[in-house]
Design a protein around this motif. Structure first.
Motif, PDB file in Angstrom:
ATOM      1  N   ASP A  13       8.670  -1.056   3.859  1.00 16.25           N
ATOM      2  CA  ASP A  13       8.314  -0.217   5.009  1.00 16.25           C
ATOM      3  C   ASP A  13       6.844  -0.257   5.406  1.00 16.25           C
ATOM      4  O   ASP A  13       6.259   0.763   5.792  1.00 16.25           O
ATOM      5  CB  ASP A  13       8.721   1.242   4.747  1.00 16.25           C
ATOM      6  N   VAL A  14       6.240  -1.426   5.365  1.00  9.78           N
ATOM      7  CA  VAL A  14       4.854  -1.552   5.819  1.00  9.78           C
ATOM      8  C   VAL A  14       4.919  -1.766   7.330  1.00  9.78           C
ATOM      9  O   VAL A  14       4.857  -2.890   7.824  1.00  9.78           O
ATOM     10  CB  VAL A  14       4.106  -2.672   5.075  1.00  9.78           C
ATOM     11  N   GLN A  15       5.070  -0.653   8.043  1.00  8.00           N
ATOM     12  CA  GLN A  15       5.363  -0.664   9.480  1.00  8.00           C
ATOM     13  C   GLN A  15       4.264   0.014  10.283  1.00  8.00           C
ATOM     14  O   GLN A  15       3.543   0.883   9.786  1.00  8.00           O
ATOM     15  CB  GLN A  15       6.700   0.040   9.731  1.00  8.00           C
ATOM     16  N   ARG A  16       4.176  -0.368  11.548  1.00 10.79           N
ATOM     17  CA  ARG A  16       3.137   0.163  12.445  1.00 10.79           C
ATOM     18  C   ARG A  16       3.200   1.677  12.571  1.00 10.79           C
ATOM     19  O   ARG A  16       2.175   2.339  12.689  1.00 10.79           O
ATOM     20  CB  ARG A  16       3.269  -0.473  13.817  1.00 10.79           C
ATOM     21  N   GLY A  17       4.381   2.233  12.556  1.00 12.29           N
ATOM     22  CA  GLY A  17       4.542   3.669  12.747  1.00 12.29           C
ATOM     23  C   GLY A  17       3.872   4.509  11.687  1.00 12.29           C
ATOM     24  O   GLY A  17       3.527   5.673  11.933  1.00 12.29           O
ATOM     25  N   PHE A  18       3.646   3.950  10.498  1.00  5.87           N
ATOM     26  CA  PHE A  18       2.971   4.705   9.446  1.00  5.87           C
ATOM     27  C   PHE A  18       1.468   4.818   9.683  1.00  5.87           C
ATOM     28  O   PHE A  18       0.777   5.534   8.950  1.00  5.87           O
ATOM     29  CB  PHE A  18       3.263   4.113   8.064  1.00  5.87           C
ATOM     30  N   PHE A  52      11.181  -8.459   2.556  1.00  6.09           N
ATOM     31  CA  PHE A  52      10.545  -7.552   3.508  1.00  6.09           C
ATOM     32  C   PHE A  52      11.564  -6.474   3.851  1.00  6.09           C
ATOM     33  O   PHE A  52      12.716  -6.794   4.176  1.00  6.09           O
ATOM     34  CB  PHE A  52      10.124  -8.301   4.771  1.00  6.09           C
ATOM     35  N   VAL A  53      11.145  -5.223   3.776  1.00  5.00           N
ATOM     36  CA  VAL A  53      12.051  -4.103   4.043  1.00  5.00           C
ATOM     37  C   VAL A  53      11.517  -3.327   5.238  1.00  5.00           C
ATOM     38  O   VAL A  53      10.322  -3.015   5.297  1.00  5.00           O
ATOM     39  CB  VAL A  53      12.168  -3.176   2.816  1.00  5.00           C
ATOM     40  N   ARG A  54      12.418  -3.001   6.169  1.00  8.40           N
ATOM     41  CA  ARG A  54      12.041  -2.232   7.365  1.00  8.40           C
ATOM     42  C   ARG A  54      12.927  -1.010   7.482  1.00  8.40           C
ATOM     43  O   ARG A  54      14.150  -1.115   7.402  1.00  8.40           O
ATOM     44  CB  ARG A  54      12.186  -3.100   8.614  1.00  8.40           C
ATOM     45  N   HIS A  55      12.288   0.138   7.683  1.00  8.49           N
ATOM     46  CA  HIS A  55      13.034   1.393   7.840  1.00  8.49           C
ATOM     47  C   HIS A  55      13.337   1.616   9.314  1.00  8.49           C
ATOM     48  O   HIS A  55      12.425   1.740  10.131  1.00  8.49           O
ATOM     49  CB  HIS A  55      12.232   2.569   7.282  1.00  8.49           C
ATOM     50  N   ASP A  56      14.617   1.668   9.659  1.00  9.21           N
ATOM     51  CA  ASP A  56      15.066   1.972  11.022  1.00  9.21           C
ATOM     52  C   ASP A  56      15.499   3.427  11.048  1.00  9.21           C
ATOM     53  O   ASP A  56      16.665   3.751  10.782  1.00  9.21           O
ATOM     54  CB  ASP A  56      16.235   1.063  11.422  1.00  9.21           C
ATOM     55  N   GLN A 116      13.396  -9.660 -12.118  1.00  6.81           N
ATOM     56  CA  GLN A 116      12.317  -8.677 -12.089  1.00  6.81           C
ATOM     57  C   GLN A 116      11.944  -8.369 -10.641  1.00  6.81           C
ATOM     58  O   GLN A 116      12.020  -9.252  -9.779  1.00  6.81           O
ATOM     59  CB  GLN A 116      11.075  -9.221 -12.806  1.00  6.81           C
ATOM     60  N   CYS A 117      11.517  -7.117 -10.407  1.00 10.01           N
ATOM     61  CA  CYS A 117      11.091  -6.697  -9.074  1.00 10.01           C
ATOM     62  C   CYS A 117       9.721  -6.041  -9.162  1.00 10.01           C
ATOM     63  O   CYS A 117       9.474  -5.212 -10.042  1.00 10.01           O
ATOM     64  CB  CYS A 117      12.070  -5.690  -8.476  1.00 10.01           C
ATOM     65  N   VAL A 118       8.848  -6.401  -8.239  1.00  8.18           N
ATOM     66  CA  VAL A 118       7.559  -5.740  -8.060  1.00  8.18           C
ATOM     67  C   VAL A 118       7.647  -5.038  -6.713  1.00  8.18           C
ATOM     68  O   VAL A 118       7.873  -5.681  -5.685  1.00  8.18           O
ATOM     69  CB  VAL A 118       6.390  -6.748  -8.101  1.00  8.18           C
ATOM     70  N   VAL A 119       7.505  -3.707  -6.727  1.00 11.14           N
ATOM     71  CA  VAL A 119       7.754  -2.906  -5.525  1.00 11.14           C
ATOM     72  C   VAL A 119       6.438  -2.344  -5.000  1.00 11.14           C
ATOM     73  O   VAL A 119       5.708  -1.658  -5.730  1.00 11.14           O
ATOM     74  CB  VAL A 119       8.741  -1.761  -5.820  1.00 11.14           C
ATOM     75  N   VAL A 120       6.144  -2.625  -3.721  1.00 12.95           N
ATOM     76  CA  VAL A 120       4.929  -2.137  -3.061  1.00 12.95           C
ATOM     77  C   VAL A 120       5.294  -1.551  -1.705  1.00 12.95           C
ATOM     78  O   VAL A 120       6.396  -1.774  -1.214  1.00 12.95           O
ATOM     79  CB  VAL A 120       3.896  -3.279  -2.875  1.00 12.95           C
ATOM     80  N   GLY A 121       4.378  -0.804  -1.092  1.00 13.88           N
ATOM     81  CA  GLY A 121       4.604  -0.349   0.270  1.00 13.88           C
ATOM     82  C   GLY A 121       4.423   1.133   0.480  1.00 13.88           C
ATOM     83  O   GLY A 121       3.624   1.791  -0.170  1.00 13.88           O
ATOM     84  N   VAL A 122       5.226   1.661   1.408  1.00 13.82           N
ATOM     85  CA  VAL A 122       5.083   3.025   1.931  1.00 13.82           C
ATOM     86  C   VAL A 122       6.455   3.697   1.894  1.00 13.82           C
ATOM     87  O   VAL A 122       7.450   3.033   2.184  1.00 13.82           O
ATOM     88  CB  VAL A 122       4.585   2.966   3.390  1.00 13.82           C
ATOM     89  N   GLN A 123       6.584   4.922   1.641  1.00 11.82           N
ATOM     90  CA  GLN A 123       5.696   5.869   1.021  1.00 11.82           C
ATOM     91  C   GLN A 123       5.923   5.859  -0.482  1.00 11.82           C
ATOM     92  O   GLN A 123       7.049   5.768  -0.937  1.00 11.82           O
ATOM     93  CB  GLN A 123       5.975   7.271   1.550  1.00 11.82           C
ATOM     94  N   THR A 124       4.854   6.037  -1.232  1.00 18.01           N
ATOM     95  CA  THR A 124       4.901   5.971  -2.691  1.00 18.01           C
ATOM     96  C   THR A 124       6.024   6.822  -3.266  1.00 18.01           C
ATOM     97  O   THR A 124       6.817   6.355  -4.084  1.00 18.01           O
ATOM     98  CB  THR A 124       3.559   6.458  -3.276  1.00 18.01           C
ATOM     99  N   ASN A 125       6.075   8.082  -2.855  1.00 22.73           N
ATOM    100  CA  ASN A 125       6.985   9.071  -3.446  1.00 22.73           C
ATOM    101  C   ASN A 125       8.356   9.109  -2.787  1.00 22.73           C
ATOM    102  O   ASN A 125       9.201   9.915  -3.168  1.00 22.73           O
ATOM    103  CB  ASN A 125       6.363  10.465  -3.379  1.00 22.73           C
TER     104      ASN A 125
END
Length: 195
Positions: A13-18, A52-56, A116-125
């Motif tokens: 969710d590394v998206q412009r809206g954030f 790449f993950v996008r939240h709709d 294995q997965c390395v998870v980064v992005g928005v929102q942490t919690n």
């Protein structure tokens, strides 16, 4: 740390809206974007899989709704799509976990041979934590470089309010202490992956 050649980087969710501070409020970790960039570059340089993950969002007024400009991935992420030599996937979702999106992330990871997965992005919690928890529950070895994530101050019940820093620390303790993931720093992941 033992990050394998088959470790996938999940960029959540590394998206412009954030970037809409008026909507979301105060955030933490101003260095997160630079750390996400560094990890993306290293993953693509070494031919590892990237998701790449996008939240709709389905929420009225959300800057992440599919029809809004804020739904798009941030420029520095979008520019990197299709640039690596490793397997790549775009997952879209409307809930917190990337494992409940389209296409089926777990199936794809297993087909590609990811362990294995390395998870980064928005929102942490929220979406980062939920995705990391599910990855752990599904049997993947999971790392969360906390400084490659960020979140926002949040109000809960009874007027309780936590800062973005407090929420990030809570996520780190829950994930790491609960055995869902190893919470680390970006520099540690980069050192483990090599170049």
């Amino acid at each position: 740390m033992g990050i394998s050649e088959r470790a996938a980087l999940l960029v959540v969710d590394v998206q412009r809206g954030f970037a809409d501070a008026e909507f979301w409020g105060r955030r933490n970790q101003p260095e997160a974007e630079g750390n996400i960039e560094a990890l993306l570059d290293r993953w693509q340089e070494t031919g590892r899989p990237v998701v790449f993950v996008r939240h709709d969002s389905r929420e009225p007024g959300s800057p992440l709704r599919a029809e809004s400009a804020g739904n798009a991935l941030r420029g520095f992420v979008e520019r990197r799509r299709g640039r690596g030599s490793g397997a790549e996937l775009l997952v879209t979702k409307s809930v917190n976990s990337a494992f409940l999106g389209t296409p089926d992330l777990d199936r794809w990871l297993r087909e590609v041979g990811v362990d294995q997965c390395v998870v980064v992005g928005v929102q942490t919690n929220m979406c980062v934590e939920t995705t990391a928890r599910m990855a752990g529950n599904l049997g993947y070895e999971v790392w969360v470089p906390l400084d490659a994530t960020y979140t926002f101050d949040l109000e809960g019940p009874w007027g309780w309010r936590l800062t973005a820093e407090e929420l990030a620390r809570g996520t780190a303790v829950s994930l790491h202490g609960g055995g869902f993931a190893r919470v680390v720093r970006t520099s540690e992941v980069l050192a483990a992956v090599g170049g």
